[in-house]
Motif scaffolding. Structure first.
Motif, PDB file in Angstrom:
ATOM      1  N   LEU B 219      36.014 -26.997 -55.089  1.00 62.61           N
ATOM      2  CA  LEU B 219      35.675 -27.031 -56.518  1.00 62.61           C
ATOM      3  C   LEU B 219      34.160 -27.116 -56.696  1.00 62.61           C
ATOM      4  O   LEU B 219      33.577 -26.420 -57.521  1.00 62.61           O
ATOM      5  N   ARG B 220      33.526 -27.974 -55.892  1.00 62.01           N
ATOM      6  CA  ARG B 220      32.072 -28.123 -55.992  1.00 62.01           C
ATOM      7  C   ARG B 220      31.370 -26.806 -55.648  1.00 62.01           C
ATOM      8  O   ARG B 220      30.404 -26.414 -56.285  1.00 62.01           O
ATOM      9  N   ASN B 221      31.878 -26.137 -54.602  1.00 58.09           N
ATOM     10  CA  ASN B 221      31.297 -24.855 -54.202  1.00 58.09           C
ATOM     11  C   ASN B 221      31.432 -23.807 -55.282  1.00 58.09           C
ATOM     12  O   ASN B 221      30.501 -23.069 -55.574  1.00 58.09           O
ATOM     13  N   VAL B 222      32.644 -23.730 -55.839  1.00 59.19           N
ATOM     14  CA  VAL B 222      32.912 -22.719 -56.860  1.00 59.19           C
ATOM     15  C   VAL B 222      32.031 -22.977 -58.081  1.00 59.19           C
ATOM     16  O   VAL B 222      31.548 -22.049 -58.721  1.00 59.19           O
ATOM     17  N   ALA B 223      31.798 -24.259 -58.364  1.00 63.55           N
ATOM     18  CA  ALA B 223      30.988 -24.597 -59.530  1.00 63.55           C
ATOM     19  C   ALA B 223      29.515 -24.248 -59.337  1.00 63.55           C
ATOM     20  O   ALA B 223      28.748 -24.265 -60.287  1.00 63.55           O
ATOM     21  N   SER B 224      29.117 -23.918 -58.090  1.00 61.54           N
ATOM     22  CA  SER B 224      27.704 -23.564 -57.878  1.00 61.54           C
ATOM     23  C   SER B 224      27.580 -22.155 -57.315  1.00 61.54           C
ATOM     24  O   SER B 224      26.585 -21.804 -56.702  1.00 61.54           O
ATOM     25  N   LEU B 225      28.601 -21.348 -57.540  1.00 66.24           N
ATOM     26  CA  LEU B 225      28.651 -20.029 -56.904  1.00 66.24           C
ATOM     27  C   LEU B 225      27.571 -19.078 -57.419  1.00 66.24           C
ATOM     28  O   LEU B 225      27.217 -18.120 -56.743  1.00 66.24           O
ATOM     29  N   ASP B 226      27.056 -19.336 -58.609  1.00 67.54           N
ATOM     30  CA  ASP B 226      26.058 -18.414 -59.147  1.00 67.54           C
ATOM     31  C   ASP B 226      24.646 -18.729 -58.645  1.00 67.54           C
ATOM     32  O   ASP B 226      23.684 -18.132 -59.086  1.00 67.54           O
ATOM     33  N   ARG B 227      24.552 -19.696 -57.711  1.00 67.00           N
ATOM     34  CA  ARG B 227      23.243 -19.990 -57.110  1.00 67.00           C
ATOM     35  C   ARG B 227      23.215 -19.397 -55.706  1.00 67.00           C
ATOM     36  O   ARG B 227      23.812 -19.946 -54.788  1.00 67.00           O
ATOM     37  N   PRO B 228      22.542 -18.262 -55.495  1.00 66.27           N
ATOM     38  CA  PRO B 228      22.582 -17.619 -54.192  1.00 66.27           C
ATOM     39  C   PRO B 228      21.765 -18.377 -53.133  1.00 66.27           C
ATOM     40  O   PRO B 228      20.874 -19.151 -53.462  1.00 66.27           O
ATOM     41  N   TRP B 229      22.129 -18.124 -51.844  1.00 63.20           N
ATOM     42  CA  TRP B 229      21.393 -18.745 -50.741  1.00 63.20           C
ATOM     43  C   TRP B 229      20.216 -17.867 -50.344  1.00 63.20           C
ATOM     44  O   TRP B 229      20.306 -16.653 -50.336  1.00 63.20           O
ATOM     45  N   GLN B 230      19.118 -18.488 -49.956  1.00 63.99           N
ATOM     46  CA  GLN B 230      17.974 -17.707 -49.488  1.00 63.99           C
ATOM     47  C   GLN B 230      17.494 -18.211 -48.133  1.00 63.99           C
ATOM     48  O   GLN B 230      17.219 -19.390 -47.980  1.00 63.99           O
ATOM     49  N   MET B 231      17.385 -17.278 -47.197  1.00 65.46           N
ATOM     50  CA  MET B 231      16.982 -17.657 -45.836  1.00 65.46           C
ATOM     51  C   MET B 231      15.477 -17.691 -45.699  1.00 65.46           C
ATOM     52  O   MET B 231      14.781 -16.801 -46.171  1.00 65.46           O
ATOM     53  N   ALA B 232      14.982 -18.742 -45.028  1.00 63.20           N
ATOM     54  CA  ALA B 232      13.538 -18.894 -44.900  1.00 63.20           C
ATOM     55  C   ALA B 232      12.983 -18.139 -43.706  1.00 63.20           C
ATOM     56  O   ALA B 232      11.846 -17.715 -43.719  1.00 63.20           O
ATOM     57  N   GLN B 233      13.765 -18.001 -42.650  1.00 63.80           N
ATOM     58  CA  GLN B 233      13.239 -17.403 -41.425  1.00 63.80           C
ATOM     59  C   GLN B 233      14.326 -16.574 -40.780  1.00 63.80           C
ATOM     60  O   GLN B 233      15.466 -17.034 -40.668  1.00 63.80           O
ATOM     61  N   ALA B 234      14.019 -15.370 -40.381  1.00 64.56           N
ATOM     62  CA  ALA B 234      15.059 -14.481 -39.897  1.00 64.56           C
ATOM     63  C   ALA B 234      15.254 -14.580 -38.391  1.00 64.56           C
ATOM     64  O   ALA B 234      16.361 -14.713 -37.907  1.00 64.56           O
ATOM     65  N   THR B 235      14.165 -14.547 -37.605  1.00 64.61           N
ATOM     66  CA  THR B 235      14.323 -14.549 -36.156  1.00 64.61           C
ATOM     67  C   THR B 235      13.959 -15.912 -35.588  1.00 64.61           C
ATOM     68  O   THR B 235      13.038 -16.575 -36.065  1.00 64.61           O
ATOM     69  N   ILE B 236      14.702 -16.314 -34.571  1.00 67.92           N
ATOM     70  CA  ILE B 236      14.488 -17.636 -33.994  1.00 67.92           C
ATOM     71  C   ILE B 236      14.239 -17.486 -32.505  1.00 67.92           C
ATOM     72  O   ILE B 236      15.006 -16.841 -31.796  1.00 67.92           O
ATOM     73  N   GLY B 237      13.152 -18.092 -32.047  1.00 67.93           N
ATOM     74  CA  GLY B 237      12.774 -17.965 -30.636  1.00 67.93           C
ATOM     75  C   GLY B 237      13.455 -18.997 -29.758  1.00 67.93           C
ATOM     76  O   GLY B 237      14.567 -19.419 -30.022  1.00 67.93           O
ATOM     77  N   ASN B 238      12.769 -19.420 -28.695  1.00 68.21           N
ATOM     78  CA  ASN B 238      13.330 -20.365 -27.737  1.00 68.21           C
ATOM     79  C   ASN B 238      13.320 -21.776 -28.322  1.00 68.21           C
ATOM     80  O   ASN B 238      12.271 -22.357 -28.570  1.00 68.21           O
ATOM     81  N   VAL B 239      14.520 -22.327 -28.534  1.00 66.18           N
ATOM     82  CA  VAL B 239      14.584 -23.628 -29.199  1.00 66.18           C
ATOM     83  C   VAL B 239      14.320 -24.790 -28.242  1.00 66.18           C
ATOM     84  O   VAL B 239      14.090 -25.908 -28.687  1.00 66.18           O
ATOM     85  N   PHE B 240      14.363 -24.526 -26.923  1.00 62.90           N
ATOM     86  CA  PHE B 240      14.163 -25.645 -25.998  1.00 62.90           C
ATOM     87  C   PHE B 240      12.692 -25.917 -25.719  1.00 62.90           C
ATOM     88  O   PHE B 240      12.343 -26.906 -25.097  1.00 62.90           O
ATOM     89  N   GLN B 241      11.818 -25.016 -26.208  1.00 60.37           N
ATOM     90  CA  GLN B 241      10.397 -25.184 -25.929  1.00 60.37           C
ATOM     91  C   GLN B 241       9.885 -26.481 -26.580  1.00 60.37           C
ATOM     92  O   GLN B 241      10.090 -26.713 -27.766  1.00 60.37           O
ATOM     93  N   GLY B 242       9.244 -27.294 -25.766  1.00 59.71           N
ATOM     94  CA  GLY B 242       8.634 -28.509 -26.290  1.00 59.71           C
ATOM     95  C   GLY B 242       9.571 -29.689 -26.417  1.00 59.71           C
ATOM     96  O   GLY B 242       9.163 -30.767 -26.846  1.00 59.71           O
ATOM     97  N   MET B 243      10.837 -29.506 -26.036  1.00 63.47           N
ATOM     98  CA  MET B 243      11.797 -30.611 -26.201  1.00 63.47           C
ATOM     99  C   MET B 243      11.520 -31.743 -25.218  1.00 63.47           C
ATOM    100  O   MET B 243      11.690 -32.915 -25.535  1.00 63.47           O
ATOM    101  N   TRP B 244      11.119 -31.377 -24.006  1.00 65.90           N
ATOM    102  CA  TRP B 244      10.801 -32.407 -23.014  1.00 65.90           C
ATOM    103  C   TRP B 244       9.617 -33.240 -23.498  1.00 65.90           C
ATOM    104  O   TRP B 244       9.611 -34.467 -23.380  1.00 65.90           O
ATOM    105  N   GLY B 245       8.642 -32.555 -24.080  1.00 65.68           N
ATOM    106  CA  GLY B 245       7.494 -33.264 -24.635  1.00 65.68           C
ATOM    107  C   GLY B 245       7.898 -34.240 -25.717  1.00 65.68           C
ATOM    108  O   GLY B 245       7.433 -35.385 -25.751  1.00 65.68           O
ATOM    109  N   LEU B 246       8.806 -33.811 -26.595  1.00 67.70           N
ATOM    110  CA  LEU B 246       9.274 -34.699 -27.669  1.00 67.70           C
ATOM    111  C   LEU B 246      10.016 -35.907 -27.104  1.00 67.70           C
ATOM    112  O   LEU B 246       9.865 -37.027 -27.594  1.00 67.70           O
ATOM    113  N   THR B 247      10.817 -35.651 -26.036  1.00 69.02           N
ATOM    114  CA  THR B 247      11.572 -36.749 -25.430  1.00 69.02           C
ATOM    115  C   THR B 247      10.610 -37.800 -24.890  1.00 69.02           C
ATOM    116  O   THR B 247      10.845 -39.003 -25.023  1.00 69.02           O
ATOM    117  N   LYS B 248       9.504 -37.324 -24.250  1.00 69.02           N
ATOM    118  CA  LYS B 248       8.556 -38.284 -23.680  1.00 69.02           C
ATOM    119  C   LYS B 248       7.757 -38.980 -24.780  1.00 69.02           C
ATOM    120  O   LYS B 248       7.327 -40.114 -24.629  1.00 69.02           O
TER     121      LYS B 248
END
Lengths: 127, 495
Positions: B219-248
């Motif tokens: 019901l909530r979805n249907v009530a907002s159906l006239d609001r379209p979704w917009q994507m911010a970024q189309a291509t996505i690179g390597n997601v693991f880059q920098g994760m070890w750094g963040l862990t440390k």
């Protein structure tokens, strides 16, 4: 119930007291805020959401009243088509999806899980 | 745990059928989680009619895997659409989207994935360690202790809910009222049945949950159906880059998020979504650079991302040991456990030890599986998010109808689903949290039964509830939970 101090009325009674107290408190805070008595959500004023919500509710009532007589398959296809059209899908998408999704649920639930979905009008062609 | 039990557990899990179920549920969970407006709880409610017909271990495996994947996948549309895929990602949706806008979408998605896995594994470790140990203690519990535990659980659901606690209490009481319907009370007396045979057995919870978690969401979805979704970024690179750094760089944050998440999960009534909000707030408060929060800073995502996944496993601790659900997902799971003959309670760890260890193994497996499948989901995000809602919602709705019907093969299930779907929608629109109502429905019978049998044992003396040491402690804690917020409010208004 006679002879029992804590009978079956005790628990609903306690709930009722709680609801009465909380209800009174909510009424009091509401009265102090001086808002309107009743407000409708904003989608009521937008035509597409309004039609969509009405279609969802009407469709479910339709299923509850008529699924036994018409059968799951007829009702399923009709409802899917109705909902998709109201929500804005094209006929080219609507017809195949309505047929395939209903059939998929037939195979998953009726055949796979042995749920006795009603056949209704299609009784003589049941498979 | 003995070696044979573990061997049996491995045999239960590493069975081709179970592994196939895990893989299918993982894909399902990733999809449901990634589509905004479809929640992890909804994924569970829709799985129940299907698990109904499976043996116990694959049934539980499907729910564990699907929910873990869904909570992670909720981060994907947060980054790309600025819309949380599940409420558990809502706490850091703006942050993640801001990172994407700055061109750090990979890092936001990677952090969501990697630290979800870490949090999930941490919560699982606590579950494995704590549940059997707690069960040993719980073996000595009598109706007095259980009464307090249930009451404490219900109250914590009210006070942990976001918003007005008074509305939380109303929601809880309505749930308890639903649980009072039928013959299933200590006196065996028909209550609120109006002579109707369907009502004599009480309300069946699964159609109600499908209504409250799926139909209301549609019901909530249907009530907002006239609001379209917009994507911010189309291509996505390597997601693991920098994760070890963040862990440390953020070890304390990861640990803190996991610990808080597990604890919030284990507290009844609050799950992954509240854990994420609290962890995000905690991260900001203790951060060395709090001014960066909200501008696309990864620290809060690391902590809250670990937190929401650890909460999932934490919620299973009270669910398995006491039959008290830790969140809305386990509120549904408890029903499935009963149907499958794995009745929750301290003795389940002795009588059904292989199955319990199989559940633990599935938790580990599901979290490890999240790494490769999560990368695949991120790569396929573009296609996932293109799923047309005007087609998706009708198909899900018909599935809800069939699922509600299938539980008792009765159209009454569909009526319940519709009625409670509308009620839940109206409640949430007006600021009444739904989780306390669900908890009330699941725990109402237990609360009444333990209260009545305690009162009969003690011949009506209220003080008997405080005479056993653990019961007394739990009772005092319960009273404190109620009294402290009230006193604080009183003193604040006096000052």
């Amino acid at each position: 119930m006679p002879g029992q101090k804590f009978g079956p009325a005790w628990f609903p009674g306690a709930i009722a007291v709680g609801l009465a107290v909380c209800g009174a408190a909510l009424v009091l805070t509401g009265a102090r805020q001086r808002g309107p008595w009743c407000a409708l959500p904003d989608w009521v004023r937008r035509p597409r959401p309004r039609a969509g919500v009405a279609a969802v509710l009407a469709g479910l009532v339709f299923y509850i009243l008529l699924a036994d007589r018409l059968g799951f398959h007829v009702t399923g296809v009709l409802l899917l088509a109705f909902w998709m059209r109201v929500l804005g899908a094209s006929w080219r998408v609507t017809i195949p999806v309505a047929l395939i999704a209903t059939l998929a649920m037939h195979f998953a639930f009726y055949k796979g899980l042995r749920v006795p979905l009603p056949w209704g009008l299609l009784e003589q062609w049941a498979f | 745990m003995s070696g044979t039990v573990l061997a049996q557990a491995f045999a239960l899990v590493f069975d081709p059928y179970v592994l196939w179920v895990i893989l299918a549920s993982a894909a399902y969970g990733l999809f449901v989680g990634a589509v905004p407006g479809l929640t992890a709880t909804m994924a569970t409610a829709l799985l129940v009619p299907v698990t109904f017909f499976m043996p116990p271990v694959p049934a539980i495996a499907s729910i564990v895997t699907a929910t873990a994947m869904a909570i992670f996948a909720g981060d994907i549309p947060s980054c790309l659409l600025r819309m949380p895929g599940t409420p558990a990602s809502a706490a850091y949706t703006d942050e993640a989207y801001a990172m994407t806008k700055k061109g750090q979408g990979e890092m936001a998605l990677g952090a969501g994935l990697v630290f979800s896995v870490m949090g999930g594994l941490f919560g699982t470790a606590v579950l494995i360690a704590a549940a059997p140990a707690l069960a040993e203690v719980a073996l000595k519990f009598s109706s007095f202790e259980y009464f307090w535990l249930v009451l404490l659980g219900l109250l914590s659901a009210v006070f942990l809910a976001i918003g007005n606690p008074l509305k939380g209490v109303v929601s809880l009481l309505l749930g308890l009222l639903v649980s009072a319907v039928g013959l299933d009370n200590p006196a065996g007396f028909p209550r609120f049945t109006f002579g109707n045979a369907e009502l004599a057995g009480g309300f069946t919870l699964i159609p109600i949950m499908i209504g409250m978690f799926a139909v209301s969401e549609i019901l909530r979805n249907v009530a907002s159906l006239d609001r379209p979704w917009q994507m911010a970024q189309a291509t996505i690179g390597n997601v693991f880059q920098g994760m070890w750094g963040l862990t440390k760089r953020y070890p304390a944050q990861i640990l803190r998020g996991s610990v808080l998440g597990t604890a919030i999960g284990a507290l009844p009534g609050a799950g992954a979504d509240i854990a994420a909000w609290m962890s995000y707030a905690m991260s900001k408060r203790f951060s060395k650079e709090p001014e960066k929060f909200g501008t696309g800073h990864v620290e809060g995502i690391v902590e809250a991302g670990a937190s929401n996944n650890s909460a999932l496993a934490g919620a299973w601790i009270p669910a398995l040991v006491f039959g008290i659900p830790g969140d809305s997902i386990t509120a549904i799971v408890i029903g499935v456990l009963y149907i499958k003959g794995l009745n929750p309670g301290p003795t389940v760890f002795m009588e059904k030890a292989p199955e319990m260890y199989a559940i633990f193994l599935i938790f580990i497996l599901a979290n490890l599986l999240m790494l490769p499948l999560g990368v695949a989901a991120i790569k396929g995000a573009k296609q996932l998010l293109r799923a047309p809602r005007e087609v998706l919602m009708p198909v899900i709705l018909l599935f809800c109808v069939v699922g509600s019907f299938a539980i008792n093969n009765s159209i009454f299930g569909v009526i319940l689903m519709l009625a409670f779907g509308i009620v839940a929608y109206a409640m949430e629109e007006n600021g009444f949290p739904v989780a306390p109502a669900i908890l009330g429905m699941v725990l109402g019978a237990m609360l009444e039964e333990h209260f009545i049998s305690s009162m009969i044992k003690s011949d009506g003396r209220i003080l008997a509830f405080f005479e056993r040491p653990i019961a007394g402690g739990l009772g005092a804690l319960t009273l404190a939970v109620v009294a402290i917020p009230l006193l604080r409010r009183f003193f604040r208004s006096a000052a």
